[in-house]
Enzyme design. Structure first.
Site, PDB file in Angstrom:
ATOM      1  N   ASP A 106      67.186 -13.233  -8.255  1.00 21.67           N
ATOM      2  CA  ASP A 106      66.934 -11.748  -8.241  1.00 21.67           C
ATOM      3  C   ASP A 106      65.366 -11.709  -8.553  1.00 21.67           C
ATOM      4  O   ASP A 106      64.759 -12.874  -9.078  1.00 21.67           O
ATOM      5  CB  ASP A 106      67.557 -10.739  -9.252  1.00 21.67           C
ATOM      6  CG  ASP A 106      67.654  -9.518  -8.532  1.00 21.67           C
ATOM      7  OD1 ASP A 106      66.848  -9.090  -7.842  1.00 21.67           O
ATOM      8  OD2 ASP A 106      68.704  -8.659  -8.927  1.00 21.67           O
ATOM      9  N   GLU A 135      67.932   1.491  -9.267  1.00 20.90           N
ATOM     10  CA  GLU A 135      68.267   0.876 -10.588  1.00 20.90           C
ATOM     11  C   GLU A 135      67.421   0.966 -11.659  1.00 20.90           C
ATOM     12  O   GLU A 135      65.983   1.305 -11.611  1.00 20.90           O
ATOM     13  CB  GLU A 135      68.424  -0.790 -10.104  1.00 20.90           C
ATOM     14  CG  GLU A 135      66.804  -1.375  -9.777  1.00 20.90           C
ATOM     15  CD  GLU A 135      66.753  -2.653  -9.318  1.00 20.90           C
ATOM     16  OE1 GLU A 135      66.961  -3.671  -9.969  1.00 20.90           O
ATOM     17  OE2 GLU A 135      66.790  -2.632  -8.052  1.00 20.90           O
TER      18      GLU A 135
END
Length: 1018
Positions: A601, A791
């Protein structure tokens, strides 16, 4: 997945700053304008502070500053007190772009502390505004206490390499003609700095004309010719004032003159008066040497007195040819082995490196560092943000790979998590929470197909989707990215992988593993409360809840997997997933048999404890194959090479990683077709694609309450519409739409819920705050809910975020529903605290439906029935969170799987019977059982069940048979069980049994589901 960090000026006000007029035109002597002298009662308009959280946002005040050298006794300065954990600083943003090209440089006074810290500052050049400008930086060292003046010529600024905002220009040139202000980036520390007299200074030297070529790289086959077009552009756009002679010659590269090509040199003449932007061309002839070989380069040298050469020297490339890995007829395994055997260490490491496209100091770094991948983070878009511009951008990056020795194509990735959501005008689907509510794996596969077609049309072959997290806590800011709290339902929805990969786009199962199970309060990332935290589970719980959807994805052949930012604690302490060798190598690649590649990520390896070399070797040795750097690609490449040289990372691990990456590139056909197939650009956002999204939105609507059968509404009703989310495309689309966090307002073309209601109803009054008169209406529709977030930023508890409706929304509900019959539509990414519903006849969970608001209005007015069911338990009180199907204590407001239907049960059972009758033996036997259940004496005139015992017996028998059928689709199985659910919901008892039944249905245990619902109906 984390994406482009928010622009560092995100909190800055875009207001006009008092600024002396800056003249345009040719450089000339001019008074140096002061941008800010801080002689004001408060912080000037346009000057503001920002930070990664509230604590890291500097405190700005205006203070007396007579002590600055040369300052009057009445002088004032800007004081910035700071305590920064990740990033922070202050900016001056201009409401209107200014021309700074007549000046030599940028200056300011600063009162330092002698801390020895390096302090960066940056200029905002070009683009559509301060938040979309290209950033160029310089710095000074705070090496002495007291006042000093910092003066930096514009020529000494360099393009910022670690971050560029989405939508910013990418030419790498500080043009100065459209400047939007500046920013001061304060160090990650605590302290106080004072600032004064920010200004421009000096007179710029004359700006020469610029040479450019029509492309930076000219790939060409043997026995062909490369035509190079050279353009001359003046700084002011005026015609050339004098003759200009441009000399060209072929330079020294890896191609051999006389053998591979005929050397060329000469002069291109541009007479005085030639319009700016005029072009001349020359040709280089390529020979055939009869050898099978890698690509060879022929640099082109251009020069002219009084003109700047191209920013990057153009190069002609004789394409690689005749080698086994280039032969599409050979098996992929054979091609991979041949190519891998030819690669140097540097080329292998390059394939493992993924950079954010805005991080490139120059596009030729793709070739210089042999990069294997680029990505667009959330909001990292070309200007203009159109499908055509995306194709142009990706093709330009792909072109740079042609000058590498082996010409390995890039694989470009984007977060197309609910359609091609970065692209303005693309089709935006409901987020996964809504798709889970549809209970329709086939529709989810169609979503994947539409997304793939739009993504691929823009030249992008890789999607960082789907998110297969099993969200177990509604306080998580990523809950809407989850299909469900139930791993069985999430596993069902892995059909989206087929939709993507069957249509030429690599899918990514993320975030492996357990990101939906992080404990509230366990996050250590900024001021997040749950995102990127710790999942504390037993191995059995991890396997059953969080790992199950990834096992399903691997069985479907998913091509890539992305680990989670979060940590897993299996009882021995938390381990970052990016460092978890057991779960990545032993479980994912070993026991589950995953054959694709693992990509990190966003900058996630930096969160692994230890220094950077330790982060690199730990993550790669744990099983990561490609690292999303995303900015520090030179550091990563150098570090991994050093780790290999020292033997701390074995070459066998790198060979495995690169082989996995190359396998997917070959399977995608990138070696044969590296560029965008533009024949389908017209399909992006097309009516046909939007029709699929509209269907998805309609089937995602969950009817929670419907007293007196208020819904569906009559088209002849006089409708009063209110609420914050009735007329807002941005709000109904949610986060990950055009930008990372999303935003309110008309951010992309689409149909708002209000517009859709107006298309359905004969009479509509709209008042966002319900301030318009309420009398004379038949029914109210109040559309409430959340504003966009993604997020971390959506975590409950972060900066006061809650699961409650806003005061304005609550007031609108109370006012409208107190005056008339009403329906409340909840537009949100998760269940919300609804409060007292006694005065509300109908409630619909609309989730985040995307751009097709007509899908919300369709069932509202009965054009299609309500069929959606809750993918998450709807809590009664926030004190119950986390609450999930299977909990021992389970008393929700609405259970998992709840969803009232407005289509007659007998009709749907008959439709299922007719389709099953054409199936295999068990399906036909089930159809026969349903024929008995459809006997007219067992049903009421309205299609509801009269004889529950007889109908449930027949439905149970059919369910048992369908468990053995290979041809029965989930839609038919679901329809059969739905009749039993209707009876259970009518009884309104035993929510735990109802929820468990829906889990058993998703898991394929149809008879058990019917039996549980029958118990709940008693």
């Amino acid at each position: 997945m984390f994406r482009s960090r928010p622009p560092l000026w995100a909190a800055a006000l875009s207001l006009l700053v008092p600024l002396l007029a800056v003249p345009a035109g040719p450089a000339r002597a001019a008074a140096s304008p002061t941008l800010a002298d801080f002689e004001s009662a408060g912080v000037p308009a346009g000057v503001s502070a920002w930070g990664n959280d509230a604590a890291s946002t500097p405190v700005l005040t205006i203070e007396p500053g007579a002590g600055r050298p040369g300052a009057p006794d009445t002088n004032h300065v800007l004081r910035s007190g700071y305590a920064i954990s990740q990033w922070g600083g202050w900016s001056q943003d201009l409401a209107t772009a200014q021309d700074w090209s007549p000046y030599e440089g940028f200056s300011f006074w600063v009162k330092g502390e002698g801390s020895g810290r390096r302090i960066f500052f940056e200029l905002k050049d070009g683009g559509s505004g301060p938040g979309a400008a290209e950033l160029f930086e310089s710095s000074f060292t705070d090496d002495a206490a007291g006042w000093r003046q910092v003066k930096v010529p514009f020529a000494d600024f360099t393009r910022r390499a670690d971050y560029q905002p989405g939508g910013a220009p990418t030419d790498g040139e500080l043009d100065l003609v459209a400047m939007w202000g500046y920013a001061m980036r304060l160090p990650t520390a605590s302290g106080t700095l004072e600032w004064d007299d920010v200004a421009l200074y000096g007179t710029a030297p004359p700006r020469p004309a610029r040479l450019s070529t029509d492309r930076p790289v000219y790939p060409v086959d043997e026995k062909a010719a490369a035509k190079v077009s050279v353009t001359v552009t003046t700084a002011t756009g005026a015609p050339l004032a004098a003759d200009l002679a441009v000399t060209y010659r072929t330079g020294t590269g890896t191609a051999t003159p006389g053998k591979d090509y005929t050397p060329a040199e000469g002069t291109l003449t541009f007479p005085a008066g030639t319009p700016s932007g005029s072009a001349r061309s020359f040709t280089v002839t390529i020979l055939k040497d009869g050898e099978d070989e890698v690509a060879e380069t022929i640099p082109v040298e251009l020069s002219a007195a009084g003109a700047r050469p191209p920013a990057e020297a153009p190069v002609i490339v004789v394409n690689a040819h005749g080698l086994p890995y280039l032969d599409a007829r050979r098996p992929v395994r054979e091609r991979v082995a041949d190519l891998l055997g030819r690669m140097t260490t540097e080329e292998k490491v390059g394939q493992m490196t993924q950079a954010e496209r805005l991080a490139l100091a120059k596009q030729s770094d793709i070739a210089a560092y042999k990069l294997g991948s680029l990505l667009s983070g959330g909001g990292s878009t070309p200007t203009p943000n159109t499908p055509e511009a995306w194709a142009d951008m990706v093709d330009a990056f792909q072109l740079q790979t042609r000058q590498t020795r082996l010409q390995v194509p890039l694989i470009y990735g984007v977060d197309a998590v609910h359609g091609h959501n970065n692209v303005a005008g693309a089709t935006i689907f409901p987020h996964n929470v809504g798709m889970g509510a549809t209970r329709d794996p086939d529709l989810v596969a169609r979503e994947g197909e539409v997304t793939a077609r739009e993504v691929k049309a823009t030249g992008v072959p890789w999607d960082f989707a789907p998110c297969l997290c099993v969200s177990r806590d509604d306080r998580w800011g990523r809950a809407y990215e989850s299909f469900s709290e139930d791993p069985a339902l999430v596993s069902r929805m892995t059909t989206i992988i087929d939709g993507l990969q069957d249509h030429g786009v690599l899918a990514t199962a993320k975030h492996y593993v357990g990101d939906g199970g992080t404990a509230y309060g366990s996050s250590t990332s900024g001021d997040y409360t749950i995102d990127q935290g710790v999942t504390r589970v037993t191995r059995q719980e991890l396997e059953a809840i969080h790992l199950a959807p990834f096992a399903a994805a691997v069985r479907r052949g998913v091509g890539s997997v992305m680990p989670s930012f979060s940590s897993v604690d299996l009882g021995d302490g938390p381990v970052k997933m990016h460092a978890h060798k057991e779960l990545i190598t032993d479980v994912l690649k070993g026991r589950l048999g995953f054959k694709g590649f693992v990509v990190s990520d966003w900058q996630a390896i930096d969160q692994i404890p230890g220094d950077y070399p330790s982060d690199v070797r730990t993550s790669v040795n744990a099983g990561l194959d490609m690292i999303m750097v995303p900015y520090a690609y030179p550091d990563f490449v150098a570090t991994l090479q050093a780790e290999l040289a020292a033997g701390r990372v074995p070459m066998s691990r790198v060979d495995d990683a690169v082989a996995r990456i190359l396998t997917q590139k070959f399977r995608l056909g990138l070696f044969e077709h590296p560029y965008a197939d533009r024949t389908h650009l017209g399909e992006v956002g097309s009516a046909a694609h939007r029709a699929v999204a509209r269907t998805a939105a309609a089937r995602s609507q969950v009817l929670l309450k419907n007293n007196g059968r208020l819904l569906p509404l009559s088209r002849n009703a006089k409708v009063y519409v209110a609420g914050s989310n009735a007329d807002d495309i941005g709000n109904q689309s949610g986060g990950w739409t055009i930008t990372w966090q999303g935003s309110s307002g008309p951010i992309t073309p689409g149909t708002t819920i209000l517009q859709a209601i107006r298309q359905r109803a004969a009479s509509v009054t709209y008042s966002r705050d319900a301030s318009a008169g309420l009398a004379g209406h038949d029914v109210g529709v109040v559309v409430v809910g959340e504003t966009p977030y993604a997020e971390g930023f959506g975590d409950v508890g972060r900066q006061g975020r809650t699961l409650e409706l806003s005061a304005a929304d609550r007031a609108a509900v109370d006012k409208v529903c107190g005056a008339m019959k009403c329906v409340v539509l909840v537009v949100s990414g998760r269940p919300m605290l609804l409060g007292d519903l006694s005065g509300v006849e109908a409630v619909v969970a609309a989730w985040l439906p995307g751009t097709e608001g007509a899908g919300v209005a369709d069932p509202l007015f009965g054009a299609v029935p309500y069929t959606g069911r809750l993918p998450f338990t709807w809590f009664r009180s926030v004190d119950q969170i986390p609450i999930n199907v299977g909990d021992a204590a389970y008393d929700p407001l609405f259970p998992y799987g709840w969803g009232l239907r407005t289509d007659p049960a007998r009709d749907r059972l008959k439709a299922a019977r007719d389709k099953l009758a054409a199936g295999d033996g068990p399906a036909r036997a089930a159809a026969a059982a349903l024929t008995l259940a459809l006997a007219g004496r067992l049903w009421n005139a309205d299609g509801s069940v009269r004889d529950a015992r007889a109908v449930l017996a027949a439905v149970g028998a059919a369910a048992s048979l369908l468990e053995r059928s290979r041809t029965a689709a989930f839609a038919q199985q679901d329809a059969v069980v739905s009749v039993a659910r209707d009876l259970a919901q009518d009884a309104g008892r035993r929510p735990g049994l109802q929820a468990t039944a829906d889990h058993e249905l998703a898991a394929g245990h149809l008879r058990k589901a019917v039996d549980l619902l029958a118990q709940a109906a008693r």
